[in-house]
Scaffold this active site. Structure first.
Site, mmCIF file in Angstrom:
data_model
loop_
_atom_site.group_PDB
_atom_site.id
_atom_site.type_symbol
_atom_site.label_atom_id
_atom_site.label_comp_id
_atom_site.label_asym_id
_atom_site.label_seq_id
_atom_site.Cartn_x
_atom_site.Cartn_y
_atom_site.Cartn_z
ATOM 1 N N LYS A 71 0.807 -1.226 0.000
ATOM 2 C CA LYS A 71 0.000 0.000 0.000
ATOM 3 C C LYS A 71 0.838 1.272 0.000
ATOM 4 O O LYS A 71 0.472 2.267 -0.640
ATOM 5 C CB LYS A 71 -0.953 0.003 1.194
ATOM 6 C CG LYS A 71 -2.095 -1.002 1.082
ATOM 7 C CD LYS A 71 -3.089 -0.819 2.216
ATOM 8 C CE LYS A 71 -4.279 -1.735 2.086
ATOM 9 N NZ LYS A 71 -5.300 -1.478 3.126
ATOM 10 N N ASP A 108 -10.320 3.221 2.190
ATOM 11 C CA ASP A 108 -10.515 2.669 3.533
ATOM 12 C C ASP A 108 -11.313 3.608 4.437
ATOM 13 O O ASP A 108 -12.169 3.163 5.208
ATOM 14 C CB ASP A 108 -9.173 2.345 4.183
ATOM 15 C CG ASP A 108 -8.533 1.094 3.602
ATOM 16 O OD1 ASP A 108 -9.280 0.222 3.125
ATOM 17 O OD2 ASP A 108 -7.294 0.992 3.629
#
Length: 280
Positions: A71, A108
């Site tokens: 990420k 997220d």
């Protein structure tokens, strides 16, 4: 359904990637909406992730999700990065534009807030302080979500205080760091409690936290979804607190990527939850 030469293809990039529930999740949506498309696992070692991301347009992929440990590295591979991903410091969604450039996004924070709103629509960000436990990558997304939603005070606690202090300094906003030893005192007057640590996950010790000082009206959520009902959520529900499990965040964070790649706004339904739960 049988794919055609015009099939839209996306995937999930990680190392390892076999544990990811994303192919099952996106595959459900592709079947439900009758889309000519596929979502595939992409096992990419860390030393090849930049090359793999840059190859997405040449391979004809619409984009990909990015999971651990890629990420942070994905930030460096994108032509553009959206403001939320920059603040969180990580990319979990890659979108290939018509001109072949790659945009990095982070969904997220969206997934976390969408899950709260879907499962507990009566909760309001302005209702009072939030207590956030943990200062890892997931915590960053939660803190950004709560700040942008207008939570008036966020009490951040982590076993390593220096990490929490650094996170608060980077993100700014209404974040107040408190010592881990004061985690129960921090519950007084709170309207929301969020556990972003791995404590309570299968194979990990339960979170060491007594809830006596937490108002019974406070919403309690845990980003862990294996098990679905962690010891924290079980204890909170037993005393009457409303709870939200961690599966909703996983499901809702996938929605923006699916829309970008396949052109359909997907829904999170009870049937989808049951389908994904079968694989846990």
């Amino acid at each position: 359904m049988i794919l055609t030469a015009k099939a839209k293809v996306a995937g999930v990039m990680g190392w390892p990637v076999g544990h990811s529930r994303s192919p099952r999740l996106h595959g459900w949506w592709l079947d439900q909406y009758g889309i000519d498309g596929a979502y595939i696992p992409l096992a990419v070692p860390p030393d090849r992730v930049i090359d793999a991301i840059r190859a997405l347009p040449a391979l004809g992929l619409r984009g990909a999700n990015v999971t651990v440990p890629h990420k942070e590295a994905a930030l460096r591979a994108c032509d553009r990065v959206d403001p939320v991903a920059k603040r969180i410091g990580a990319v979990n969604t890659l979108v290939v534009a018509e001109d072949g450039t790659i945009e990095g996004r982070n969904t997220d924070a969206f997934g976390f807030m969408a899950s709260l709103k879907a499962d507990q629509p009566a909760w309001r960000a302005e209702a009072g302080p939030a207590v956030v436990l943990g200062a890892g990558g997931a915590s960053r997304a939660v803190l950004v979500a709560l700040t942008d939603a207008g939570v008036p005070e966020i009490r951040l606690l982590n076993r390593t205080a220096a990490r929490a202090e650094q996170l608060a300094a980077e993100l700014g906003g209404p974040i107040r760091v408190m010592p881990w030893e004061e985690r129960e005192a921090a519950l007084s007057g709170a309207a929301l409690l969020v556990n972003t640590t791995t404590q309570g996950m299968g194979g990990e010790p339960a979170l060491d936290l007594h809830l006596e000082r937490l108002p019974v009206t406070a919403l309690v959520t845990d980003i862990v979804y294996i098990p679905l009902h962690t010891p924290l959520l079980t204890a909170a529900a037993a005393r009457g607190n409303p709870i939200v499990d961690g599966l909703g965040m996983l499901l809702h964070q996938a929605r923006p990527g699916f829309e970008a790649w396949f052109g359909q706004v997907p829904e999170v339904t009870p049937e989808l939850r049951r389908f994904v739960l079968e694989s846990l």
